[in-house]
Design a protein around this motif. Structure first.
Motif, PDB file in Angstrom:
ATOM      1  N   LYS A   1      68.540  91.616  -1.633  1.00  0.00           N
ATOM      2  CA  LYS A   1      67.585  91.668  -0.523  1.00  0.00           C
ATOM      3  C   LYS A   1      66.346  92.488  -0.874  1.00  0.00           C
ATOM      4  O   LYS A   1      65.234  92.184  -0.434  1.00  0.00           O
TER       5      LYS A   1
ATOM      6  N   ARG B   1      62.539  91.167  -3.733  1.00  0.00           N
ATOM      7  CA  ARG B   1      61.784  90.034  -3.181  1.00  0.00           C
ATOM      8  C   ARG B   1      60.316  90.410  -3.044  1.00  0.00           C
ATOM      9  O   ARG B   1      59.977  91.597  -3.054  1.00  0.00           O
TER      10      ARG B   1
ATOM     11  N   ASP C   1      69.332  84.450  10.358  1.00  0.00           N
ATOM     12  CA  ASP C   1      69.422  83.261   9.526  1.00  0.00           C
ATOM     13  C   ASP C   1      70.830  82.669   9.557  1.00  0.00           C
ATOM     14  O   ASP C   1      71.731  83.191  10.242  1.00  0.00           O
TER      15      ASP C   1
ATOM     16  N   SER D   1      65.995  89.456  10.118  1.00  0.00           N
ATOM     17  CA  SER D   1      64.763  89.841   9.432  1.00  0.00           C
ATOM     18  C   SER D   1      63.594  89.634  10.374  1.00  0.00           C
ATOM     19  O   SER D   1      63.732  89.006  11.443  1.00  0.00           O
TER      20      SER D   1
ATOM     21  N   GLN E   1      60.118  87.855  11.262  1.00  0.00           N
ATOM     22  CA  GLN E   1      59.470  86.580  10.955  1.00  0.00           C
ATOM     23  C   GLN E   1      58.293  86.355  11.889  1.00  0.00           C
ATOM     24  O   GLN E   1      58.278  86.839  13.027  1.00  0.00           O
TER      25      GLN E   1
ATOM     26  N   GLU F   1      60.612  80.019  -4.688  1.00  0.00           N
ATOM     27  CA  GLU F   1      62.044  80.252  -4.514  1.00  0.00           C
ATOM     28  C   GLU F   1      62.356  80.980  -3.210  1.00  0.00           C
ATOM     29  O   GLU F   1      63.523  81.160  -2.863  1.00  0.00           O
ATOM     30  N   HIS F   2      61.312  81.386  -2.490  1.00  0.00           N
ATOM     31  CA  HIS F   2      61.509  82.186  -1.278  1.00  0.00           C
ATOM     32  C   HIS F   2      60.996  81.468  -0.029  1.00  0.00           C
ATOM     33  O   HIS F   2      60.663  82.108   0.967  1.00  0.00           O
TER      34      HIS F   2
ATOM     35  N   ASP G   1      61.636  78.875   3.149  1.00  0.00           N
ATOM     36  CA  ASP G   1      62.681  78.312   4.006  1.00  0.00           C
ATOM     37  C   ASP G   1      62.276  76.883   4.364  1.00  0.00           C
ATOM     38  O   ASP G   1      61.425  76.666   5.222  1.00  0.00           O
TER      39      ASP G   1
ATOM     40  N   SER H   1      59.304  83.154   4.500  1.00  0.00           N
ATOM     41  CA  SER H   1      60.472  83.510   5.300  1.00  0.00           C
ATOM     42  C   SER H   1      61.415  84.460   4.581  1.00  0.00           C
ATOM     43  O   SER H   1      62.015  85.347   5.188  1.00  0.00           O
ATOM     44  N   ASP H   2      61.533  84.306   3.275  1.00  0.00           N
ATOM     45  CA  ASP H   2      62.523  85.049   2.495  1.00  0.00           C
ATOM     46  C   ASP H   2      61.941  86.324   1.881  1.00  0.00           C
ATOM     47  O   ASP H   2      62.536  86.914   0.995  1.00  0.00           O
ATOM     48  N   TRP H   3      60.772  86.741   2.344  1.00  0.00           N
ATOM     49  CA  TRP H   3      60.139  87.956   1.846  1.00  0.00           C
ATOM     50  C   TRP H   3      60.649  89.165   2.636  1.00  0.00           C
ATOM     51  O   TRP H   3      61.195  89.027   3.733  1.00  0.00           O
ATOM     52  N   ASN H   4      60.434  90.363   2.079  1.00  0.00           N
ATOM     53  CA  ASN H   4      60.632  91.584   2.860  1.00  0.00           C
ATOM     54  C   ASN H   4      59.363  91.825   3.666  1.00  0.00           C
ATOM     55  O   ASN H   4      58.271  91.958   3.092  1.00  0.00           O
TER      56      ASN H   4
END
Length: 494
Positions: free
Chosen positions: A352, A355, A378, A384, A386, A431-432, A434, A464-467
């Motif tokens: 986690k 990123r 999720d 998280s 968003q 790769e990050h 959604d 979406s998959d970022w911190n």
């Protein structure tokens, strides 16, 4: 369903049959509604900086080491939407109809001298007549004058200064860049996403001010104009979810929204990137507050980066229960990230942490359009922060609708990102993404209805998959020009 000509058309666009078939399937099954836990507010999810914290963040931005800075400006759209109401007024006038004083075209004509693109030679003295209104609209929108109706928003003159200079929106971004995005060597890097047909217009706008601004501000600009890749366009379907065909029988592909720009952002080599829309600029007198909060976002982003790198190194050197608890508390406090129970907590936390990071400015909701900040769960049960658009929220769900109404802030697309990992390598941003965070919209082509597929938005599902961290910024930093009459607002007037 697909002919050899279709396959050739798809491959020539740089797309694959597999991608097209997956897009058609997506129309049929739709996108899942997002599982909203709560609206992000100053009580949970949005950090409101006091004077001390603001000063510390700005100081950190000025002192922290960073492998290059870049200003990323989405600017590919034409200004047709900005002049939509003016086009409608011109059409009525050309038909011989009269306009009342409250019509947008009437207001434009009455206040024409207050716009930076006004000249005596072109527009003369304002008159209260439909003939004058027609003349003004035609000279603003068509080749009878400025031709703004078909030009990109970035090259429209937004502001007139006391010395007679008239700045385009693009020029104001150059001025902003020299203030808060200057690199240690005095360079200012900008990546500007444009449409290929607008390249000459942007190059001319840049050439007009480049030498002047470099001398005035003591900088060296490095401008990269990039295009939205045609391979990111998505196929359109008819109302029965079958591939839409034009009158000529070919498949119809459409630009997939600003979410496609994640590919452009993925090619940026600098570590620290500031994202801001082309139309969100103001007179230079407001730059101090804009720059202060941009630096605060940068400082916060770099603080998070450095703390994350320390935690990753500590986890790699031996994860203890106490360390995992400390990291977990950090993730909850800074990013509203909670993890479901898992067998290897240390590995889950490290994954986690490792990123891309984004810190997003959030403005108090005063009725302006923009995505809203929420805490979301999720499919794996992790939460998280968003940024959501209203179309991603199931308004038929009473609880979700209530949380939408409770949102206190919105996203003005004021974002700072860190794009490199602990070892100095760029993350692969693709790769990050959604893929479940896109949406379907209704459009038309050649007078026929169709469905269009919007990719996960650049600051929505594409990140979406970022911190993610949210920071409140003052409304003075948000001055968009969505319609031409917005240029009459105080932030755009001398």
């Amino acid at each position: 369903m697909y002919t050899q000509d279709d396959i050739r058309q798809i491959e020539e666009r740089g797309t694959s049959m597999q991608t097209v078939e997956a897009q058609v399937e997506r129309f049929a099954k739709g996108f899942p509604w997002l599982d909203i836990v709560a609206a992000a507010t100053p009580e949970a999810g949005i950090n409101v900086l006091d004077e001390k914290a603001l000063a510390e963040a700005v100081a950190y931005a000025d002192s922290a080491k960073v492998a290059g800075k870049c200003k990323f400006v989405p600017a590919s759209g034409a200004a047709s939407r900005m002049f939509k109401d003016i086009f409608a007024g011109m059409a009525k006038l050309e038909e011989g109809s009269s306009l009342d004083a409250d019509a947008a075209a009437s207001k434009l004509a009455a206040k024409i001298k207050d716009f930076a693109f006004y000249t005596d030679e072109m527009f003369g003295e304002p008159e209260d007549s439909d003939a004058y209104r027609l003349s003004v609209t035609q000279k603003v929108l068509t080749d009878k004058g400025l031709g703004y109706g078909s030009k990109p928003k970035g090259v429209i003159r937004f502001h007139r200064y006391a010395d007679g200079e008239c700045r385009t929106a693009f020029a104001e971004h150059l001025v902003e860049g020299q203030d808060y995005m200057r690199n240690a060597d005095g360079s200012v890097n900008l990546t500007v996403t444009i449409s290929p047909e607008h390249k000459e217009l942007f190059e001319a706008a840049y050439a007009e001010v480049k030498e002047k601004y470099e001398a005035k501000y003591g900088v060296k600009y490095n401008i990269r104009f990039t295009y939205q890749d045609k391979a990111t366009d998505t196929i359109a379907v008819d109302m029965e979810n079958k591939p839409f065909r034009t009158a000529e029988g070919t498949l119809l592909f459409r630009p997939a929204g600003h979410g496609a720009l994640i590919h452009n952002l993925n090619k940026v080599e600098e570590e620290l990137v500031s994202i801001k829309n082309i139309d969100n600029v103001a007179y230079e007198r407001l730059l101090p507050v804009t720059a202060q909060y941009k630096k605060a976002l940068m400082g916060k982003c770099l603080m998070l980066r450095d703390q994350i790198f320390k935690y990753i190194e500590a986890l790699d050197n031996g994860a203890t229960e106490a360390l995992c608890a400390e990291v977990e508390a950090f993730m909850q406090k800074e990013f509203c990230v909670t993890l479901p129970a898992c067998a290897d907590k240390a590995a889950a936390l490290r994954e986690k942490l490792n990123r891309p990071i984004r810190v997003c400015g959030m403005v108090r909701n005063l009725g302006e359009p923009g995505g809203g900040p929420f805490i979301v769960r999720d499919a794996q049960g992790a939460t998280s922060l968003q940024i959501l658009e209203s179309v991603q929220i199931n308004k038929a769900d009473e609880a979700a609708s209530k949380m939408l109404s409770e949102a206190t802030h919105f996203n003005p697309v004021d974002i700072v990102c860190c794009l490199k990992d602990k070892d100095g390598k760029n993350f692969n941003l693709l790769e990050h993404v959604d893929d479940n965070a896109g949406f379907i919209s209704s459009k038309s082509f050649q007078g026929r209805e169709l469905k269009a597929l919007e990719l996960p938005g650049l600051w929505n599902g594409a990140m979406s998959d970022w911190n993610t961290s949210f920071i409140e910024v003052p409304v003075e930093t948000f001055n968009p020009v969505k319609v031409v009459l917005d240029l009459l607002r105080p932030a755009h007037q001398a």
